[in-house]
Motif scaffolding. Structure first.
Motif, short mmCIF file in Angstrom:
data_model
loop_
_atom_site.label_atom_id
_atom_site.label_comp_id
_atom_site.label_asym_id
_atom_site.label_seq_id
_atom_site.Cartn_x
_atom_site.Cartn_y
_atom_site.Cartn_z
N TYR A 105 0.84 -1.19 0.00
CA TYR A 105 0.00 0.00 0.00
C TYR A 105 0.88 1.25 0.00
O TYR A 105 1.89 1.30 0.69
N SER A 109 -2.64 5.41 5.48
CA SER A 109 -4.10 5.38 5.55
C SER A 109 -4.68 4.29 4.67
O SER A 109 -5.65 3.62 5.06
N LYS A 110 -4.12 4.09 3.48
CA LYS A 110 -4.60 3.01 2.61
C LYS A 110 -4.33 1.65 3.25
O LYS A 110 -5.15 0.73 3.17
N GLU A 113 -6.84 1.19 6.04
CA GLU A 113 -8.16 0.90 5.48
C GLU A 113 -8.26 -0.55 5.03
O GLU A 113 -9.31 -1.19 5.18
N VAL A 119 -12.47 3.90 6.15
CA VAL A 119 -11.57 5.00 5.88
C VAL A 119 -11.09 5.50 7.25
O VAL A 119 -11.90 5.79 8.13
#
Length: 147
Positions: A105, A109-110, A113, A119
């Motif tokens: 990733y 944050s990705k 998630e 999110v």
């Protein structure tokens, strides 16, 4: 009876038939098996054993170039109320390989998630081994740069 035009094949291109095409009467080649995606460990091994110089890029690049975060660092989090936790490893190019996911990733944050299904701010979620969050590391870097 005259020959039907639909049964005729077009003439081959100059130099002979193309290897990329096949005629209607040729059998298709058997399908080769689809390769399985690499595991997170295999992706990390490729990144860490590569003989070429890897330059970090993306959101974690500044932390890595400042020496606050290193390739191979293990990040983790635990959410008590949701009863879930996650673990990720930083690659030399600044991505995160999350346990249970084959694709790295590009941002904290990705990666968060991918684990939580929501999110979420990965900068405040992921912790380095000493307990500091990525957000704390980012603020440390900003304070160094402002002095």
């Amino acid at each position: 009876m005259p020959a039907r035009t639909a049964d005729r094949r077009p003439p081959p291109p100059p130099g002979g038939p193309s290897r990329l095409t096949r005629t209607a009467d040729e059998e298709p080649s058997p399908r080769s098996p689809v390769p399985r995606p690499p595991t997170a460990g295999e992706l990390l091994a490729r990144e860490t054993t590569s003989p070429r110089q890897v330059v970090p890029h993306g959101p974690l690049a500044d932390l890595m170039q400042a020496g606050l975060l290193e390739a191979g660092a293990v990040l983790s989090f635990h959410q008590r109320r949701a009863n879930r936790s996650g673990r990720a490893v930083v690659t030399p190019d600044g991505q995160l390989v999350v346990d249970g996911h084959a694709t790295p990733y590009p941002s904290p944050s990705k990666a968060a998630e991918a684990v939580t299904g929501n999110v979420i701010n990965g900068w405040t979620l992921w912790h380095v081994e000493d307990g500091r969050t990525l957000d704390v590391l980012r603020r440390e870097l900003e304070s160094r740069n402002s002095q």
